[in-house]
Design a protein around this motif. Structure first.
Motif, PDB file in Angstrom:
ATOM      1  N   GLU A 289       0.791  -0.967   0.069  1.00 36.58           N
ATOM      2  CA  GLU A 289      -0.078   0.288  -0.175  1.00 36.58           C
ATOM      3  C   GLU A 289       1.446   1.553   0.123  1.00 36.58           C
ATOM      4  N   ASN A 290       1.808   1.111   0.522  1.00 38.64           N
ATOM      5  CA  ASN A 290       2.892   2.413   1.062  1.00 38.64           C
ATOM      6  C   ASN A 290       3.648   2.914  -0.974  1.00 38.64           C
ATOM      7  N   VAL A 291       4.164   2.096  -1.716  1.00 38.79           N
ATOM      8  CA  VAL A 291       4.116   1.689  -2.944  1.00 38.79           C
ATOM      9  C   VAL A 291       2.923   2.108  -3.534  1.00 38.79           C
ATOM     10  N   ASN A 292       1.553   2.044  -3.556  1.00 41.05           N
ATOM     11  CA  ASN A 292       0.785   2.512  -4.129  1.00 41.05           C
ATOM     12  C   ASN A 292       0.688   4.014  -4.041  1.00 41.05           C
ATOM     13  N   ARG A 293       0.794   4.562  -2.861  1.00 38.73           N
ATOM     14  CA  ARG A 293       0.660   5.890  -2.312  1.00 38.73           C
ATOM     15  C   ARG A 293       1.547   6.370  -3.130  1.00 38.73           C
TER      16      ARG A 293
END
Length: 405
Positions: A392-396
């Motif tokens: 999810e951090n990569v998505n952000r």
């Protein structure tokens, strides 16, 4: 031509999965014959994993130097020769030495094929590619059990798989000119097409740009590597220690526990087959997130004090949930970080993934031996949660990159 060429790639991934499950299925017979200790299989597996990590790290340079076709050919030749050597090994020392080329060959072909499919094919092909790895991993013990039952020897099983690998080497040698030709056709077809922005959006400014000298300086790379670490860590932890949890904590018999773990692997294989069709309608970002949530739901079922049948449901849900994550993350590499960086980055991702496979399951085993195997569901949920947070951090990061926020 492109379709038949894709079949060759699928066959190569079946051959990649074939050796992965041979050692474990043959070791009860190999150990007394070779007069080896029980834990020697772990040493062999560690050497194979170390070779895989090294070749994965070097795969980017090798692909740039030789091309995907030659790297795949050489790697398959190495694994075929190593497996043939396994079938004739007179002692444990020979197995330890042969484990080196077996690991080196596996890491190179894994990274090379993943990068090639990510760069030139749609997401459903990546899911089906890893589905065929599951087919190979399932066929390995079947072949080995046939030879052990028919001839009473594990050597015939290794020799049979070596013959299959050598047959693939011949096919790869004959079709070697097609690799660059098919890649050129794909590039021509993509020319003038809109990049696959529906998933994470290619950064159009990176198209044709030189590769970054410092791959780890690209935003999101370090975090996505963490996601790979915990994905492979949890996949192998469930496969290696799930039966011990079922027997030691829930008091299932060993045969039932083994059958339930096979259903976990079946969930991964079938899930990847289904994910290939789902990606025709759903993008990778949603599929990866959904898979993570499904796997976490399965982990919660293992934790709750429910009937034993819910344990089986939980294991199957974990397998189905894990199915699209690994191929989805791999396929998004060029779109997230630029095609010019994907060749090297794919090798780093493979290396970190194998590191998770090598280190996290033994770490759980060490802690469980000092405490109790009942911590298994908590550990699975911890690994799944860390993977989810990393992804999810990569998505952000990617979303901020696209919007400029």
């Amino acid at each position: 031509m492109a379709t038949w060429f894709l079949v060759i790639i699928y066959l190569a991934f079946i051959s990649l999965g074939l050796p992965d499950s041979l050692l474990g299925s043959a070791w009860p017979v190999m150990q007394p014959e070779l007069n080896a200790s029980l834990d020697s299989a772990g040493v062999i597996a560690m050497i194979i994993a170390a070779g895989t990590i090294v070749s994965s790290l070097a795969s980017g340079k090798m692909i740039e130097w030789l091309g995907t076709g030659k790297v795949t050919l050489i790697s398959c030749l190495m694994t075929a020769a190593a497996l043939l050597g396994f079938s004739a090994a007179p002692s444990l020392l020979w197995l330890l030495l042969l484990a080196i080329p077996l690991g080196l060959g596996a890491g190179s072909v894994d990274a090379a094929l993943n990068n090639y499919v990510a760069a030139h094919y749609k997401a459903h092909h990546m899911n089906w590619l890893h589905c065929f790895w599951g087919v190979g991993a399932t066929m390995g013990p079947i072949i080995m059990s046939f030879y052990m039952a028919d001839q009473g020897s594990w050597r015939g099983g290794y020799a049979a798989v070596a013959v299959i690998q050598f047959a693939l080497v011949v096919i790869l040698l004959v079709t070697l000119p097609l690799w660059s030709r098919i890649a050129a056709v794909h590039e021509q077809n993509k020319a003038g097409e809109e990049p696959e922005a529906e998933q994470y959006g290619n950064d159009k400014s990176t198209t044709g740009a030189p590769a970054k000298a410092n791959i780890f300086g690209i935003k999101g790379v370090k975090t996505t590597l963490i996601a790979f670490l915990f994905y492979c860590g949890v996949e192998m932890t469930v496969g290696l220690w799930g039966a011990s949890f079922l027997v030691g904590t829930r008091e299932l018999d060993a045969q039932t526990a083994a059958a339930w773990i096979s259903m976990y692997y079946g969930g991964i294989t079938i899930g990847r087959l289904l994910s290939g069709f789902i990606t025709l309608k759903v993008n990778n970002k949603i599929l990866i997130r959904s898979g993570q949530l499904i796997a976490m739901a399965g982990g919660i079922l293992l934790l709750l004090p429910l009937l034993d049948s819910f344990l089986l449901v939980g294991l199957i849900l974990i397998g189905l949930g894990l199915a699209p994550i690994y191929p989805g993350l791999l396929h998004e590499t060029p779109a997230r970080f630029g095609k010019e960086n994907s060749t090297r980055l794919m090798g780093y991702q493979m290396a970190v993934a194998y590191t998770g496979t090598t280190l996290l399951p033994p770490l759980f085993g060490f802690i469980a031996a000092k405490t109790t195997v009942a911590i298994f569901p908590f550990t699975v949920l911890l690994f799944l949660s860390l993977m989810f947070l990393s992804a999810e951090n990569v998505n952000r990061v990617i979303r901020a990159k696209r919007t400029g926020i």
